[in-house]
Each structure stands twice: as C-alpha cells, then as structure tokens.
Design an enzyme around this catalytic site. Structure first.
Site, mmCIF file in Angstrom:
data_model
loop_
_atom_site.group_PDB
_atom_site.id
_atom_site.type_symbol
_atom_site.label_atom_id
_atom_site.label_comp_id
_atom_site.label_asym_id
_atom_site.label_seq_id
_atom_site.Cartn_x
_atom_site.Cartn_y
_atom_site.Cartn_z
ATOM 1 N N SER A 1 0.870 -1.280 -0.357
ATOM 2 C CA SER A 1 -0.046 -0.095 -0.122
ATOM 3 C C SER A 1 0.982 1.030 0.584
ATOM 4 C CB SER A 1 -0.647 0.128 1.217
ATOM 5 O OG SER A 1 -2.028 -0.187 0.758
ATOM 6 N N TYR B 1 -3.502 -2.143 -10.313
ATOM 7 C CA TYR B 1 -3.597 -2.169 -9.055
ATOM 8 C C TYR B 1 -3.089 -3.523 -8.242
ATOM 9 C CZ TYR B 1 -4.951 -1.621 -3.817
ATOM 10 O OH TYR B 1 -5.357 -2.168 -2.951
ATOM 11 N N LYS C 1 -0.008 3.472 -2.386
ATOM 12 C CA LYS C 1 -0.783 4.381 -3.476
ATOM 13 C C LYS C 1 -0.201 6.016 -3.005
ATOM 14 C CE LYS C 1 -4.077 0.657 -0.978
ATOM 15 N NZ LYS C 1 -4.380 -0.138 -0.320
ATOM 16 N N TYR D 1 -3.962 3.782 7.549
ATOM 17 C CA TYR D 1 -5.796 3.478 8.650
ATOM 18 C C TYR D 1 -6.101 3.731 9.735
ATOM 19 C CZ TYR D 1 -3.240 0.617 4.569
ATOM 20 O OH TYR D 1 -2.344 0.732 3.640
ATOM 21 N N VAL E 1 1.288 -3.312 3.759
ATOM 22 C CA VAL E 1 1.083 -4.877 4.713
ATOM 23 C C VAL E 1 2.681 -5.698 4.318
ATOM 24 C CG1 VAL E 1 -1.330 -5.344 4.861
ATOM 25 C CG2 VAL E 1 -0.033 -6.276 2.671
HETATM 26 N N1 GLN Z 1 -1.890 -5.522 -1.255
HETATM 27 C C1 GLN Z 1 -2.895 -5.389 -0.235
HETATM 28 C C2 GLN Z 1 -4.667 -5.179 -0.907
HETATM 29 O O1 GLN Z 1 -4.800 -4.871 -1.999
HETATM 30 C C3 GLN Z 1 -2.660 -3.895 0.059
HETATM 31 C C4 GLN Z 1 -2.875 -3.913 1.331
HETATM 32 C C5 GLN Z 1 -2.521 -2.833 2.344
HETATM 33 O O2 GLN Z 1 -0.552 -2.714 1.817
HETATM 34 N N2 GLN Z 1 -2.358 -2.606 3.365
HETATM 35 O O3 GLN Z 1 -5.388 -5.771 0.115
#
Ligand code: GLN
Length: 307
Positions: A64, A190, A67, A243, A261
């Site tokens: 993530s 994505y 992003k 988050y 993650v």
């Molecule tokens: N690949 C993970 C997902 O799409 C990424 C989520 C994350 O890093 N929080 O859920």
C-alpha cells in the site's frame, strides 16, 4: 546530526525483537514465506545525505505504500476537480479493505490511501495512460529512485488470484457508476502497483520530493509536484496513511506516514528528510509493529515532529 550512527543504534536495538510479536501478512504465499526476522531502516535528507542500517537495502513488497506514488502521478496530470470528484479526503476509521462505508457513501471511497480509494486512482491512471499505465508507473518510480524499479510478478499474480475483496470493492464502485474502466484492467494495474519491489533506502529516496516541497529527490531544478500539492499529500498521509491507526500514529510519532502490509512504512519530516522502515510482522491494523516502534524511537531521539 550523525544519522548513520542513530540508524545503527535503532537497528541494533530492534533487530533482535524482529518477528517476536505480530504476524507476517499471510493472504498470499509470496508474503507468507517472508521471514518476520527482518528489520531495515533508511533515510535521505533534503540535501541528499543517505544512511541505512539492518536490512535497509533489501527489497520487499511495498504494497500500500504504492498508493502514495499513484496518487502523486494522478495529481501531476489531472485537475484537482477531476481527481477529487470521486475520492474523499477523510480518514476512514475502518480497515484498509473494508466494504462497509462504500455502500452508505454511494461508492465514493473515503480517501486515496484505502484500497477502494487507490482502485479509484488506478481507474484514473488507466484512463490517462491506457495500455501503458503499468510501464508509466515503473518509469515514474525509476525516475524518482534514480535506478530501475520493477514488479515482483509472483506477488502480482497471487494478488490477482486471491484478490476477492478488491474485486468486490471494484465491482461495487462500478455498480455505482464510479469506475470508468473495465474492472479487470483497473485491478491488473492495482495488483501490480502493490507488487512493486523496493528497499527502504530506495523508498526513502523515491519519496524525497515530499520533504523537498515537491522538488525531485535528486535532480536539481526538477519539480515532481508543486509545493502546495506536496503539502496536501503530507496532510493526507498524516490523517489517512496508516488506516485506522492514523490517530495513534499522529499521537505517538507525529509525522506523516504511509504503510503497507509488506511491513514497510515511509515517513516524512517536511524540510528535513524522508525515512523508511521495514519489518514484516504486522499489528492488528496491518501496520508494521517494529516499524512503528522504530519511527517512535527516531522521533523521540531526534525531536523531529511536525508538531
Ligand atoms: N495488496 C493489499 C491489498 O490490496 C495491500 C493492502 C495494504 O498494504 N494495506 O489488500
């Protein structure tokens, strides 16, 4: 300040704790088999001084954290109105892959840093670049890092094979008329952005524009985004970058952060430096447990905070 010495100290103190608590992301085999025992930390100052310690030069799945960079890419090429028409700027207070708010808010994601928001940004980038979107993202990342950056194709393939929730989020937005492009094409982009493979040092360097008022991390005179845009990205990182832990992170660390993650976190000290940490074992909110400890320690030791 002797940053190299400080990072060595932090790594020395935390490395033996790596993997003792928390759990490595296990939703895909390529992440589940990463040892929880890694700890890496790296930084780059506004002036270009770099330091790294522990596993700071080992590549990992940035997940993530991507992003941040896709939002930056969209901000570079789109008008504010067009970009923000379908994406909010409020903390979600919910897990990163939650479906709950999307229904009550008619398919408009709360912010660009939760999965739904990043999928909406991906839709915009697919619109801008068409079939070249993944290549454009790689070119952008490599341009910022000053060296080639690539995808981990195994991670991308397993994201697609197991991405039921992300398919649900994208289909849901599509049903509200909030995605312009084909769900499979948007999600292919994505899943690849999640699968970017980078080290903490590369991340600290790549995110360098965020501590330099939008200026390119190492090319003098080149601007990645405007100063105003860089401030806004930092504001979103502080309020939405981790988050449902964003309030706690602001409280304990006091720096704009974006986590993933894969266990990575990027933090910005405006006008001073960017810092990246990596330790794969996560807490219940999906943020790196030791990564957060390392950032708190760094903020405590240096007194650097935006407050
Ligand atoms: N690949 C993970 C997902 O799409 C990424 C989520 C994350 O890093 N929080 O859920």
């Amino acid at each position: 300040m002797d940053f190299q010495r400080l990072l060595d100290e932090i790594a020395h103190r935390l490395m033996h704790e790596a993997g003792r608590e928390g759990a490595v992301a296990s939703y895909i085999p390529a992440l589940a088999r990463v040892s929880g025992a890694h700890f890496g930390i790296a930084l780059r100052t506004c002036e270009g001084e770099e330091a790294s310690a522990g596993d700071g030069r080992l590549p990992f799945s940035i997940q993530s954290i991507s992003k941040l960079f896709t939002l930056t890419l969209a901000m570079r090429h789109m008008s504010e109105d067009a970009l923000w028409a379908r994406i909010g700027r409020e903390p979600s207070g919910n897990p990163f892959n939650s479906l709950v708010q999307l229904e009550s808010e008619q398919g408009k994601p709360r912010n660009p840093f939760i999965n739904a928001g990043a999928i909406a940004v991906a839709d915009r980038l697919v619109g801008l670049y068409g079939a070249d979107a993944k290549g454009e993202l790689l070119a952008f990342m490599s341009h910022l890092a000053g060296e080639p950056i690539g995808f981990d194709h195994e991670v991308a393939a397993s994201e697609a094979a197991t991405g039921y929730r992300n398919y649900a989020l994208a289909n849901f937005m599509k049903s509200f008329g909030k995605l312009d492009h084909d769900v499979d094409t948007v999600l292919d982009f994505y899943f690849h952005q999640c699968a970017l493979s980078m080290s903490a040092l590369q991340l600290a360097r790549t995110a360098g524009y965020l501590c330099r008022d939008g200026a390119h991390p190492c090319r003098e005179g080149a601007q990645v985004v405007t100063e105003r845009q860089a401030r806004r990205i930092n504001a979103l990182m502080l309020t939405c970058g981790t988050y449902d832990a964003a309030g706690d992170v602001a409280f304990h660390i006091g720096l704009p952060c974006k986590s993933g993650v894969g266990g990575g976190i990027v933090a910005v000290v405006p006008d001073r430096l960017t810092l990246a940490v990596w330790s794969p074992a996560l807490d219940a909110t999906g943020n790196s447990l030791l990564g957060m400890k390392a950032l708190a320690l760094f903020a405590q030791r240096t007194g650097l905070s935006i407050f």
